[in-house]
Write a protein that holds these residues in place. Structure first.
Motif, PDB file in Angstrom:
ATOM      1  N   THR A 118       0.833  -1.211   0.000  1.00 47.28           N
ATOM      2  CA  THR A 118       0.000   0.000   0.000  1.00 47.28           C
ATOM      3  C   THR A 118       0.867   1.260   0.000  1.00 47.28           C
ATOM      4  N   LEU A 119       1.925   1.249   0.794  1.00 46.63           N
ATOM      5  CA  LEU A 119       2.818   2.409   0.846  1.00 46.63           C
ATOM      6  C   LEU A 119       3.537   2.626  -0.481  1.00 46.63           C
ATOM      7  N   LEU A 120       4.096   1.553  -1.037  1.00 52.41           N
ATOM      8  CA  LEU A 120       4.904   1.692  -2.253  1.00 52.41           C
ATOM      9  C   LEU A 120       4.070   2.123  -3.460  1.00 52.41           C
ATOM     10  N   LYS A 121       2.772   1.899  -3.413  1.00 48.26           N
ATOM     11  CA  LYS A 121       1.898   2.282  -4.526  1.00 48.26           C
ATOM     12  C   LYS A 121       1.431   3.736  -4.437  1.00 48.26           C
ATOM     13  N   LYS A 122       1.653   4.390  -3.308  1.00 48.50           N
ATOM     14  CA  LYS A 122       1.192   5.762  -3.144  1.00 48.50           C
ATOM     15  C   LYS A 122       1.918   6.698  -4.105  1.00 48.50           C
ATOM     16  N   LYS A 123       1.184   7.581  -4.707  1.00 49.06           N
ATOM     17  CA  LYS A 123       1.785   8.548  -5.626  1.00 49.06           C
ATOM     18  C   LYS A 123       2.764   9.460  -4.904  1.00 49.06           C
ATOM     19  N   CYS A 152       7.636  -9.821   1.940  1.00 45.57           N
ATOM     20  CA  CYS A 152       7.990  -8.409   1.772  1.00 45.57           C
ATOM     21  C   CYS A 152       9.063  -8.244   0.698  1.00 45.57           C
ATOM     22  N   LEU A 153      10.014  -9.166   0.636  1.00 48.64           N
ATOM     23  CA  LEU A 153      11.018  -9.113  -0.428  1.00 48.64           C
ATOM     24  C   LEU A 153      10.352  -9.242  -1.803  1.00 48.64           C
ATOM     25  N   GLU A 154       9.335 -10.068  -1.895  1.00 53.56           N
ATOM     26  CA  GLU A 154       8.603 -10.205  -3.154  1.00 53.56           C
ATOM     27  C   GLU A 154       7.929  -8.888  -3.543  1.00 53.56           C
ATOM     28  N   VAL A 155       7.441  -8.153  -2.545  1.00 52.70           N
ATOM     29  CA  VAL A 155       6.836  -6.843  -2.812  1.00 52.70           C
ATOM     30  C   VAL A 155       7.889  -5.852  -3.296  1.00 52.70           C
ATOM     31  N   PHE A 156       9.037  -5.821  -2.615  1.00 50.92           N
ATOM     32  CA  PHE A 156      10.119  -4.925  -3.046  1.00 50.92           C
ATOM     33  C   PHE A 156      10.541  -5.223  -4.487  1.00 50.92           C
ATOM     34  N   LEU A 157      10.632  -6.504  -4.826  1.00 55.83           N
ATOM     35  CA  LEU A 157      11.033  -6.887  -6.174  1.00 55.83           C
ATOM     36  C   LEU A 157       9.973  -6.487  -7.199  1.00 55.83           C
ATOM     37  N   LYS A 158       8.725  -6.706  -6.868  1.00 56.99           N
ATOM     38  CA  LYS A 158       7.626  -6.368  -7.773  1.00 56.99           C
ATOM     39  C   LYS A 158       7.623  -4.888  -8.128  1.00 56.99           C
ATOM     40  N   TYR A 159       7.910  -4.057  -7.139  1.00 58.62           N
ATOM     41  CA  TYR A 159       7.856  -2.605  -7.350  1.00 58.62           C
ATOM     42  C   TYR A 159       9.243  -1.987  -7.559  1.00 58.62           C
ATOM     43  N   LYS A 160      10.250  -2.843  -7.754  1.00 52.76           N
ATOM     44  CA  LYS A 160      11.617  -2.380  -8.035  1.00 52.76           C
ATOM     45  C   LYS A 160      12.051  -1.300  -7.040  1.00 52.76           C
ATOM     46  N   GLU A 347       9.658   4.475  -9.606  1.00 57.11           N
ATOM     47  CA  GLU A 347       8.607   5.344 -10.146  1.00 57.11           C
ATOM     48  C   GLU A 347       7.958   4.725 -11.390  1.00 57.11           C
ATOM     49  N   GLN A 348       8.761   3.983 -12.165  1.00 56.21           N
ATOM     50  CA  GLN A 348       8.230   3.349 -13.376  1.00 56.21           C
ATOM     51  C   GLN A 348       7.405   2.098 -13.071  1.00 56.21           C
ATOM     52  N   HIS A 349       7.507   1.599 -11.827  1.00 57.37           N
ATOM     53  CA  HIS A 349       6.848   0.338 -11.478  1.00 57.37           C
ATOM     54  C   HIS A 349       5.832   0.516 -10.344  1.00 57.37           C
TER      55      HIS A 349
END
Length: 357
Positions: A118-123, A152-160, A347-349
């Motif tokens: 949720t945090l990483l997706k925030k604009k 959580c590592l999977e989330v970091f990888l998904k959102y680069k 930002e691109q992911h």
């Protein structure tokens, strides 16, 4: 001689009163004597895992001398039982004690991966390295069951998104595939804590941690797979591991570490009482010497909170320790350094996939 009432497999040997509570609970020696005579178990010494549901998972770090801006902890409390751990005090804010409660009542944040996403997706969120284990070890034994660190590592990888890890557990190698994928884009840095090359010292200081041999293997395997490793020689405790600085530095350099860092032990809040009780039972022959030398590093007290001084200490003993670490860095790490993590890809992911337009 060690106390016959030593609680096996634990660092702290008793619970310490929570400073925020009016009432306290004490297990007295006469009760322990009675239980021993009657053949009864005074303390079952079991670990409890308790679910908690925070609204956020990433914390802004305001302390200017800890080397991180953001941290996250999937677990509160830590079964590793390191006797010197600064995180013990934080358990009091959850309503528990900093002694045995810290090691035996582990709070589990099962929503951590969802909260992170949720945090990483925030604009409004701008990528900056987030360190897992800013407080307690993300690869402590609870991780075998709950696998929150891996998720959580999977989330970091998904959102680069760049991430740092601090651990002293070989369980990190379970996630080598994710770490390698993160390393391809310079999104990962690992900090392995090694406080001694002696298993005897490791067992009494950090009773439920990976062996030194396994930790050195972790440094080597991560390094061999292109994952940058810094080794935390922390904390340095006078007359316990202070004589090992150069041998430890050489061993981790030979294993492939890119750098080392250190702190001098400080025993803030309840930790001073816990550590003093422990060392008088575990190392009674040198207890007073060690405590006095720690005090020498912190202006005559075990408790040091001043930013910029609390990690390095002051006085002759602290100066000798700090100079020895500088020598180790010059001798074994000349020309080496940890890379700066990549903050440009996130930002691109932001929606979990590469933006084409």
């Amino acid at each position: 001689m060690k106390s016959k009432f030593t609680i096996k497999g634990r660092g702290a040997q008793r619970n310490i009163h929570n400073r925020f509570f009016e009432l306290s609970h004490e297990m007295r020696d006469d009760f322990l004597e009675f239980c021993e005579k009657e053949g009864e178990i005074a303390d079952k010494n079991k670990t409890q895992y308790l679910n908690v549901f925070p609204k956020t998972i990433v914390n802004k770090v305001t302390s200017p001398d800890v080397g991180m801006a953001y941290s996250m902890n999937m677990y509160q409390g830590c079964e590793h039982g390191c006797i010197y751990c600064y995180a013990r005090n934080s358990h009091e804010f959850w309503g528990y004690g900093a002694g045995l409660d810290f090691e035996r009542r582990i709070l589990v944040k099962k929503d951590a991966p969802k909260l992170l996403e949720t945090l990483l997706k925030k604009k409004s969120w701008k990528a900056y390295p987030i360190v897992m284990s800013g407080n307690t070890d993300c690869y402590q034994p609870a991780e075998q069951n709950f696998q929150l660190t891996r998720q959580c590592l999977e989330v970091f990888l998904k959102y680069k998104h760049p991430v740092g890890i601090i651990t002293k557990n070989a369980l990190i190698l379970r996630d080598l595939n994710l770490l390698k994928d993160l390393a391809k884009d310079n999104l990962i840095a690992v900090n392995i804590s090694i406080t001694s090359l002696s298993e005897d010292t490791r067992r009494i200081l950090e009773p439920r941690t990976a062996t030194i041999k396994r930790r050195l293997k972790v440094v080597k395997e991560l390094s061999d797979n292109g994952i940058p490793v810094n080794v935390m020689l922390a904390p340095i405790i006078p007359s316990i591991n202070s004589h090992e600085i150069l041998p430890m530095a050489k061993a981790v350099s030979d294993a492939g570490a890119q750098s080392i860092a250190h702190t001098i032990v400080r025993l803030n809040g309840a930790i001073g009482e816990i550590f003093a009780d422990w060392i008088k039972k575990a190392l009674p022959d040198r207890a007073d010497k060690v405590l006095h030398q720690i005090e020498n590093c912190h202006g005559g007290t075990l408790n040091e909170s001043r930013f910029g001084i609390r990690m390095r200490g002051e006085g002759q003993i602290a100066r000798q320790i700090n100079d020895m670490v500088k020598l180790a860095q010059l001798k074994y790490f000349r020309g080496k350094s940890m890379p700066k993590l990549n903050t440009e890809l996130h930002e691109q992911h932001k929606d979990g996939q590469l933006k084409l337009f």
